[in-house]
Structure formats: C-alpha cells, structure tokens
Design a protein around this motif. Structure first.
Motif: not given
Length: 119
Positions: A15-19
């Motif tokens: 799961v690639t998470v961009w913040i």
C-alpha cells in the motif's frame, strides 16, 4: 527480528500512501482493513477535528475518506458506494486490501473532503 515465511510474504500487499509530497510504503496483510492498517502505521486518515470525533470505523461518519489512485476495489458498503458514485473520497474503514494499491491522504479536508472531478 524473525524472518517472514514465504507464505507470509506472498500474503502481503503493498500500500503506497501519499501524504502531500511524502510517500510511505506499507506492507499490509491480504484482507486487512485499510483504515486500521493506516492507523497502525501512525498515518491518520482523519483531520485534527475528526481524529477523536468519528464513528470508529463503522462507515457512518465519512471522516476517514481517502483518494484511491491505484488498485481501487469495488465499494461494498452503502456509504462507500454513495461516496464512489458521487466522486467523494472513499471510506478507508470500508476498504479491504486485496491487492496492491496507492492511496492519497487528503491534507486539505476540514471534515469530509471535497468532491473529486465529476464522472
């Protein structure tokens, strides 16, 4: 630290998470709840206002909305179906991780998040 078995490795999803501009990659068990996985990694889908005032993952308040950029599963819960149909952020509490996905945490929402480009 114990090495993961082959079976454990095969059952993990990325799961690639961009913040904002920051990117984090999580290894999540197949079948895990996205909201719970984010919170376990100290990534909150909530705003400062809704961090404490939310439904606890029951799909009622829509405050845990995230944008799914890749690997988007079909919505199952009625509230998530409405969010998807009207292009609002998807409810992370109602998403089960079954494949690799890319998620964007909404940094500009006050409570629920804005409507995405209409379909």
């Amino acid at each position: 630290m114990k090495e993961k078995s082959l079976l454990e490795k095969l059952s993990l999803r990325k799961v690639t998470v961009w913040i904002g501009e920051e990117c984090r990659v999580l290894e999540v068990a197949h079948g895990a709840n996205l909201r719970q996985s984010l919170l376990a990694a100290s990534i909150s889908p909530y705003t400062s206002l809704t961090r404490r005032a939310n439904c606890g993952g029951r799909g009622l308040c829509a405050t845990c909305g995230v944008l799914l950029e890749e690997g988007e599963p079909a919505p199952q819960h009625w509230h998530d179906k409405l969010a998807n149909h009207f292009n609002y952020p998807r409810l992370s509490c109602q998403i089960i991780v079954t494949k690799n996905m890319t998620v964007r945490i909404l940094t500009d929402k006050i409570i629920w998040g804005k409507r995405i480009n209409p379909k």
